[in-house]
Motif scaffolding. Sequence first.
Motif, short mmCIF file in Angstrom:
data_model
loop_
_atom_site.label_atom_id
_atom_site.label_comp_id
_atom_site.label_asym_id
_atom_site.label_seq_id
_atom_site.Cartn_x
_atom_site.Cartn_y
_atom_site.Cartn_z
N VAL A 173 7.58 94.08 58.52
CA VAL A 173 6.46 93.67 57.68
C VAL A 173 5.13 94.09 58.31
CG1 VAL A 173 5.29 91.70 56.63
CG2 VAL A 173 7.77 91.78 56.68
N LYS A 174 4.94 93.86 59.61
CA LYS A 174 3.68 94.21 60.27
C LYS A 174 3.40 95.71 60.18
CE LYS A 174 3.57 90.38 63.49
NZ LYS A 174 3.56 89.96 64.89
N GLU A 175 4.42 96.52 60.33
CA GLU A 175 4.25 97.97 60.26
C GLU A 175 3.87 98.40 58.84
OE1 GLU A 175 6.64 96.46 61.89
OE2 GLU A 175 6.32 97.13 63.94
N TRP A 176 4.49 97.79 57.82
CA TRP A 176 4.15 98.12 56.43
C TRP A 176 2.69 97.76 56.15
CZ3 TRP A 176 9.14 95.34 54.58
CH2 TRP A 176 10.22 96.23 54.63
N ILE A 177 2.25 96.61 56.65
CA ILE A 177 0.86 96.19 56.44
C ILE A 177 -0.09 97.12 57.17
CG2 ILE A 177 -0.80 94.33 56.87
CD1 ILE A 177 1.54 92.36 56.35
N LEU A 188 8.50 91.76 49.47
CA LEU A 188 9.29 92.44 50.49
C LEU A 188 10.07 91.42 51.32
CD1 LEU A 188 6.57 94.98 51.61
CD2 LEU A 188 8.61 95.47 50.26
N PRO A 189 11.24 91.82 51.85
CA PRO A 189 12.04 90.89 52.65
C PRO A 189 11.36 90.59 53.99
CG PRO A 189 13.01 93.08 52.71
CD PRO A 189 11.89 93.13 51.72
N MET A 206 4.85 86.10 53.60
CA MET A 206 5.36 86.88 52.49
C MET A 206 4.47 88.10 52.31
SD MET A 206 5.88 85.82 48.47
CE MET A 206 4.40 84.89 48.39
N ALA A 207 5.07 89.26 52.18
CA ALA A 207 4.33 90.50 51.98
C ALA A 207 4.67 91.07 50.61
CB ALA A 207 4.67 91.51 53.07
N ILE A 208 3.69 91.73 50.01
CA ILE A 208 3.85 92.35 48.70
C ILE A 208 3.63 93.85 48.85
CG2 ILE A 208 2.97 92.41 46.33
CD1 ILE A 208 4.25 89.74 47.12
N ALA A 209 4.53 94.64 48.27
CA ALA A 209 4.41 96.10 48.33
C ALA A 209 3.26 96.57 47.45
CB ALA A 209 5.71 96.75 47.88
N ILE A 210 2.46 97.53 47.96
CA ILE A 210 1.43 98.16 47.14
C ILE A 210 1.73 99.65 46.95
CG2 ILE A 210 -0.38 96.50 47.61
CD1 ILE A 210 -1.51 98.42 49.67
N ALA A 226 1.78 97.71 52.30
CA ALA A 226 1.98 96.33 51.85
C ALA A 226 0.77 95.50 52.24
CB ALA A 226 3.24 95.74 52.48
N VAL A 227 0.64 94.35 51.61
CA VAL A 227 -0.41 93.39 51.94
C VAL A 227 0.22 92.02 52.13
CG1 VAL A 227 -2.30 94.60 50.79
CG2 VAL A 227 -0.94 92.99 49.50
N GLU A 228 -0.41 91.21 52.97
CA GLU A 228 0.05 89.84 53.18
C GLU A 228 -0.41 89.01 52.00
OE1 GLU A 228 2.19 87.02 55.00
OE2 GLU A 228 1.91 89.02 55.83
N ASN A 229 0.48 88.20 51.47
CA ASN A 229 0.15 87.38 50.30
C ASN A 229 0.64 85.96 50.55
OD1 ASN A 229 -0.66 86.56 47.81
ND2 ASN A 229 0.96 87.56 46.69
N VAL A 230 -0.25 85.00 50.34
CA VAL A 230 0.13 83.61 50.56
C VAL A 230 0.36 82.87 49.25
CG1 VAL A 230 -0.96 83.40 52.80
CG2 VAL A 230 -2.29 82.98 50.76
#
Length: 78
Positions: free
Chosen positions: A27-31, A21-22, A1-5, A36-40
């Motif tokens: 996701v990897k490109e946004w991070i 984020l969906p 799960m990724a969260i937009a920053i 975005a950041v990875e969130n667990v």
Amino acid sequence: MAIAIKEILYNNKQYYPGDELPDDGPVKEWINAGSAVENVEPVKRTRAKRASATAGLPGIAIPPSGEDLVGKVPKHDV
């Protein structure tokens, strides 16, 4: 799960900071781009308290305003 920053527009939907984020997106490109950041852990939502000035009372406003209403500004909890 990724969260937009940062704000992200994906599939005609605007995601704002803090939005989840969906998983079907890049996701990897946004991070890697820092958007975005990875969130667990699950995202915690908070509710803001509404604050507004007390309704204006007739009187002499200082500094003068065109309406001559006196009100009380809401206090901030710091």
